[in-house]
Design a protein around this motif. Structure first.
Motif, PDB file in Angstrom:
ATOM      1  N   ARG A  25       2.855  13.600  19.124  1.00 39.26           N
ATOM      2  CA  ARG A  25       1.841  14.538  18.649  1.00 39.26           C
ATOM      3  C   ARG A  25       1.335  14.072  17.285  1.00 39.26           C
ATOM      4  NH1 ARG A  25       2.902  15.666  23.112  1.00 39.26           N
ATOM      5  NH2 ARG A  25       3.336  17.693  24.061  1.00 39.26           N
ATOM      6  N   LEU A  26       0.165  14.538  16.937  1.00 36.81           N
ATOM      7  CA  LEU A  26      -0.317  14.315  15.571  1.00 36.81           C
ATOM      8  C   LEU A  26       0.557  15.142  14.637  1.00 36.81           C
ATOM      9  CD1 LEU A  26      -4.171  14.484  16.152  1.00 36.81           C
ATOM     10  CD2 LEU A  26      -2.769  12.444  15.854  1.00 36.81           C
ATOM     11  N   ARG A  27       1.359  14.473  13.829  1.00 30.81           N
ATOM     12  CA  ARG A  27       2.379  15.166  13.049  1.00 30.81           C
ATOM     13  C   ARG A  27       2.103  15.086  11.544  1.00 30.81           C
ATOM     14  NH1 ARG A  27       8.203  13.378  15.203  1.00 30.81           N
ATOM     15  NH2 ARG A  27       8.726  14.807  13.511  1.00 30.81           N
ATOM     16  N   GLY A  28       0.847  14.987  11.187  1.00 34.40           N
ATOM     17  CA  GLY A  28       0.519  14.918   9.769  1.00 34.40           C
ATOM     18  C   GLY A  28       0.484  13.485   9.287  1.00 34.40           C
ATOM     19  N   ALA A  29       0.530  13.312   7.956  1.00 36.21           N
ATOM     20  CA  ALA A  29       0.458  11.976   7.334  1.00 36.21           C
ATOM     21  C   ALA A  29      -0.748  11.215   7.882  1.00 36.21           C
ATOM     22  CB  ALA A  29       1.756  11.208   7.581  1.00 36.21           C
ATOM     23  N   ILE A  30      -1.870  11.929   8.033  1.00 36.21           N
ATOM     24  CA  ILE A  30      -3.017  11.343   8.707  1.00 36.21           C
ATOM     25  C   ILE A  30      -3.578  10.142   7.955  1.00 36.21           C
ATOM     26  CG2 ILE A  30      -4.641  12.955   7.622  1.00 36.21           C
ATOM     27  CD1 ILE A  30      -4.827  11.476  11.196  1.00 36.21           C
ATOM     28  N   TRP A  31      -3.564  10.210   6.602  1.00 31.95           N
ATOM     29  CA  TRP A  31      -4.120   9.088   5.846  1.00 31.95           C
ATOM     30  C   TRP A  31      -3.242   7.847   5.968  1.00 31.95           C
ATOM     31  CZ3 TRP A  31      -8.922   8.917   4.790  1.00 31.95           C
ATOM     32  CH2 TRP A  31      -9.642  10.082   4.525  1.00 31.95           C
ATOM     33  N   GLU A  32      -1.932   8.050   5.946  1.00 26.34           N
ATOM     34  CA  GLU A  32      -1.027   6.915   6.172  1.00 26.34           C
ATOM     35  C   GLU A  32      -1.224   6.344   7.572  1.00 26.34           C
ATOM     36  OE1 GLU A  32       3.114   6.932   4.454  1.00 26.34           O
ATOM     37  OE2 GLU A  32       2.684   9.077   4.374  1.00 26.34           O
ATOM     38  N   ALA A  33      -1.397   7.232   8.540  1.00 23.38           N
ATOM     39  CA  ALA A  33      -1.595   6.778   9.918  1.00 23.38           C
ATOM     40  C   ALA A  33      -2.898   5.999  10.063  1.00 23.38           C
ATOM     41  CB  ALA A  33      -1.584   7.975  10.855  1.00 23.38           C
ATOM     42  N   ILE A  80       0.843  -1.208   0.000  1.00 25.13           N
ATOM     43  CA  ILE A  80       0.000   0.000   0.000  1.00 25.13           C
ATOM     44  C   ILE A  80       0.873   1.251   0.000  1.00 25.13           C
ATOM     45  CG2 ILE A  80      -1.647   1.355   1.357  1.00 25.13           C
ATOM     46  CD1 ILE A  80      -2.855  -1.312   2.295  1.00 25.13           C
ATOM     47  N   SER A  81       1.912   1.239   0.816  1.00 25.41           N
ATOM     48  CA  SER A  81       2.802   2.399   0.897  1.00 25.41           C
ATOM     49  C   SER A  81       3.535   2.634  -0.414  1.00 25.41           C
ATOM     50  CB  SER A  81       3.808   2.204   2.040  1.00 25.41           C
ATOM     51  OG  SER A  81       4.643   3.327   2.175  1.00 25.41           O
ATOM     52  N   LEU A  82       3.974   1.546  -1.050  1.00 21.59           N
ATOM     53  CA  LEU A  82       4.722   1.674  -2.309  1.00 21.59           C
ATOM     54  C   LEU A  82       3.830   2.140  -3.457  1.00 21.59           C
ATOM     55  CD1 LEU A  82       6.936  -1.550  -2.132  1.00 21.59           C
ATOM     56  CD2 LEU A  82       7.796   0.809  -2.116  1.00 21.59           C
ATOM     57  N   TRP A  83       2.669   1.540  -3.596  1.00 20.31           N
ATOM     58  CA  TRP A  83       1.841   1.759  -4.782  1.00 20.31           C
ATOM     59  C   TRP A  83       0.794   2.856  -4.604  1.00 20.31           C
ATOM     60  CZ3 TRP A  83       0.968  -4.180  -5.787  1.00 20.31           C
ATOM     61  CH2 TRP A  83       2.153  -4.714  -6.293  1.00 20.31           C
ATOM     62  N   PHE A  85       0.720   5.323  -1.745  1.00 21.57           N
ATOM     63  CA  PHE A  85       1.308   6.569  -1.258  1.00 21.57           C
ATOM     64  C   PHE A  85       2.616   6.936  -1.963  1.00 21.57           C
ATOM     65  CE2 PHE A  85      -1.278   5.138   2.415  1.00 21.57           C
ATOM     66  CZ  PHE A  85      -2.087   6.258   2.546  1.00 21.57           C
ATOM     67  N   ARG A  86       3.103   6.051  -2.834  1.00 18.75           N
ATOM     68  CA  ARG A  86       4.307   6.324  -3.635  1.00 18.75           C
ATOM     69  C   ARG A  86       5.526   6.631  -2.768  1.00 18.75           C
ATOM     70  NH1 ARG A  86       2.889   4.146  -8.451  1.00 18.75           N
ATOM     71  NH2 ARG A  86       0.849   4.923  -9.112  1.00 18.75           N
ATOM     72  N   ARG A  87       5.724   5.835  -1.714  1.00 18.98           N
ATOM     73  CA  ARG A  87       6.871   6.033  -0.832  1.00 18.98           C
ATOM     74  C   ARG A  87       8.034   5.161  -1.287  1.00 18.98           C
ATOM     75  NH1 ARG A  87       5.499  10.759   1.369  1.00 18.98           N
ATOM     76  NH2 ARG A  87       3.549  10.662   2.559  1.00 18.98           N
ATOM     77  N   ASP A  88       9.246   5.489  -0.782  1.00 21.07           N
ATOM     78  CA  ASP A  88      10.400   4.660  -1.113  1.00 21.07           C
ATOM     79  C   ASP A  88      10.365   3.378  -0.274  1.00 21.07           C
ATOM     80  OD1 ASP A  88      11.429   5.203   1.461  1.00 21.07           O
ATOM     81  OD2 ASP A  88      12.549   6.940   0.731  1.00 21.07           O
ATOM     82  N   PHE A  89      11.320   2.468  -0.528  1.00 23.25           N
ATOM     83  CA  PHE A  89      11.271   1.139   0.082  1.00 23.25           C
ATOM     84  C   PHE A  89      11.463   1.210   1.601  1.00 23.25           C
ATOM     85  CE2 PHE A  89      12.756  -3.083   1.236  1.00 23.25           C
ATOM     86  CZ  PHE A  89      11.892  -3.890   0.509  1.00 23.25           C
ATOM     87  N   ALA A  90      12.354   2.080   2.070  1.00 25.13           N
ATOM     88  CA  ALA A  90      12.582   2.200   3.511  1.00 25.13           C
ATOM     89  C   ALA A  90      11.316   2.677   4.223  1.00 25.13           C
ATOM     90  CB  ALA A  90      13.742   3.152   3.786  1.00 25.13           C
ATOM     91  N   HIS A  91      10.691   3.707   3.660  1.00 27.39           N
ATOM     92  CA  HIS A  91       9.441   4.226   4.230  1.00 27.39           C
ATOM     93  C   HIS A  91       8.372   3.140   4.212  1.00 27.39           C
ATOM     94  CE1 HIS A  91       6.757   7.909   4.872  1.00 27.39           C
ATOM     95  NE2 HIS A  91       5.944   6.877   4.889  1.00 27.39           N
ATOM     96  N   ALA A  92       8.277   2.408   3.107  1.00 32.29           N
ATOM     97  CA  ALA A  92       7.274   1.349   2.989  1.00 32.29           C
ATOM     98  C   ALA A  92       7.525   0.230   4.001  1.00 32.29           C
ATOM     99  CB  ALA A  92       7.272   0.789   1.574  1.00 32.29           C
ATOM    100  N   SER A  93       8.796  -0.080   4.269  1.00 31.09           N
ATOM    101  CA  SER A  93       9.125  -1.117   5.247  1.00 31.09           C
ATOM    102  C   SER A  93       8.627  -0.730   6.634  1.00 31.09           C
ATOM    103  CB  SER A  93      10.638  -1.341   5.285  1.00 31.09           C
ATOM    104  OG  SER A  93      11.112  -1.769   4.023  1.00 31.09           O
ATOM    105  N   LEU A  94       8.797   0.534   6.987  1.00 26.67           N
ATOM    106  CA  LEU A  94       8.323   1.022   8.280  1.00 26.67           C
ATOM    107  C   LEU A  94       6.797   1.092   8.323  1.00 26.67           C
ATOM    108  CD1 LEU A  94      11.148   3.604   8.640  1.00 26.67           C
ATOM    109  CD2 LEU A  94      10.595   1.916  10.392  1.00 26.67           C
ATOM    110  N   ALA A  95       6.173   1.388   7.174  1.00 27.09           N
ATOM    111  CA  ALA A  95       4.712   1.367   7.110  1.00 27.09           C
ATOM    112  C   ALA A  95       4.195  -0.048   7.346  1.00 27.09           C
ATOM    113  CB  ALA A  95       4.239   1.888   5.750  1.00 27.09           C
ATOM    114  N   GLY A  96       4.917  -1.047   6.811  1.00 29.44           N
ATOM    115  CA  GLY A  96       4.547  -2.430   7.058  1.00 29.44           C
ATOM    116  C   GLY A  96       4.686  -2.806   8.524  1.00 29.44           C
TER     117      GLY A  96
END
Length: 312
Positions: free
Chosen positions: A220-228, A83-86, A88-99
């Motif tokens: 704190r709520l620091r944005g990226a609300i949809w990812e969160a 989901i993060s890769l396709w 939200f168009r994030r890089d692999f490191a970001h996507a790994s942390l999203a997982g």
């Protein structure tokens, strides 16, 4: 209402009280750190030893229980990465942390109190079995994914030793393994040792929940609300749902073991997700927001899971 009053409210009510106290400055940050250290180093390890030394061990180990929980966890981890890769168009490191956000829960500070409040000593062995495999395994996976994606071969080589070092110096695992060894060799438990470990262990549950709630005030709520929100949905809904399916329709196990696996899977996002995001400077806003959002939403979702499982 019975579930809310008898199980969920005592645990989550303490979380919210601690959060409010820390946010209002009534419980300073230094006190939070010291309380967390007390819980992690001096309260929970004796409780683990005291309980495991007297626990009836399963024979054989419930591998189906572990496969149901961790199999679902890794499936959700992969889904979160995709989901993060396709999407939200994030890089692999970001996507790994999203997982990791969808798979890594607050198993110690919130999981142990919730399970023991719900099931008493009967829930001890299954939740401690998850804890024995949980952190070091997920920490190794996220390190391999992020460091590997960035070409840090030197760091990857050191991962096995880092895992061994972490296991040997982890107070929780030391308490767990010492109690397990005491049990396996059928050693007598001297009365003073039983009294001391039992007495210190009784401080573990309320202190752990309070420390967990107070530590939330740092985020704190620091944005990226949809990812969160996506990460929270994976953690609070997808993970327990898939665990239930595996534990019920793929494998066969006692209802207590199934229920513990599902409830632990339904716990909110653990704070270590943020620590790794901060360490790698990737996805920090989404991680911080996920921790807050999932914790407050879990008050309702955990109650629903307990009701669905018919826990009383």
């Amino acid at each position: 209402m019975e579930i809310l009053i008898d199980i969920v409210l005592p645990v989550f009510g303490t979380v919210f009280i601690a959060y409010g106290a820390a946010r209002l400055g009534w419980f300073p940050e230094a006190a939070v750190d010291n309380l967390s250290k007390f819980v992690f180093n001096f309260a929970i390890p004796p409780m683990l030893f005291h309980t495991m030394a007297r626990q009836t061990l399963p024979d054989p180990i419930e591998w189906e229980f572990l496969i149901s929980f961790f199999g679902a966890g890794y499936a959700v981890w992969l889904l979160g990465m995709l989901i993060s890769l396709w999407w939200f168009r994030r890089d692999f490191a970001h996507a790994s942390l999203a997982g990791m956000t969808g798979a890594f829960g607050n198993t110690v500070m919130l999981g142990i109190p919730l399970i023991l409040t719900t099931f008493g000593d009967a829930g001890t062995l299954p939740v401690f079995l998850i804890i024995a495999f949980h952190s070091w395994q997920f920490f190794a996976v996220i390190t391999i994914l992020v460091e590997g994606s960035r070409g840090q071969k030197g760091t990857l080589v050191g991962i096995p030793w880092a895992i061994v070092k972490s296991l040997l110096t982890n107070p929780l695992l030391i308490g767990l393994l010492c109690g397990l060894a005491w049990n396996i060799f059928s050693l007598p438990l001297p009365k003073p040792l039983e009294e001391i470990t039992g007495f210190m262990g009784r401080a573990a549950l309320p202190c752990a929940v309070f420390a967990m709630g107070a530590s939330l005030a740092r985020y704190r709520l620091r944005g990226a609300i949809w990812e969160a929100l996506v990460g929270s949905a994976l953690k609070l809904v997808a993970f327990p749902a898939l665990t239930y399916i595996l534990a019920t329709h793929v494998f066969s196990m006692e209802p207590l073991w199934r229920d513990v696996a599902v409830i632990v899977a339904a716990l909110p996002v653990g704070v270590n997700v943020y620590l790794f995001a901060d360490r790698y400077n990737s996805g920090t806003p989404a991680a911080a927001t996920s921790i807050l959002v999932s914790t407050f939403l879990s008050f309702g979702t955990v109650a629903f899971v307990l009701h669905f499982l018919g826990v009383r």
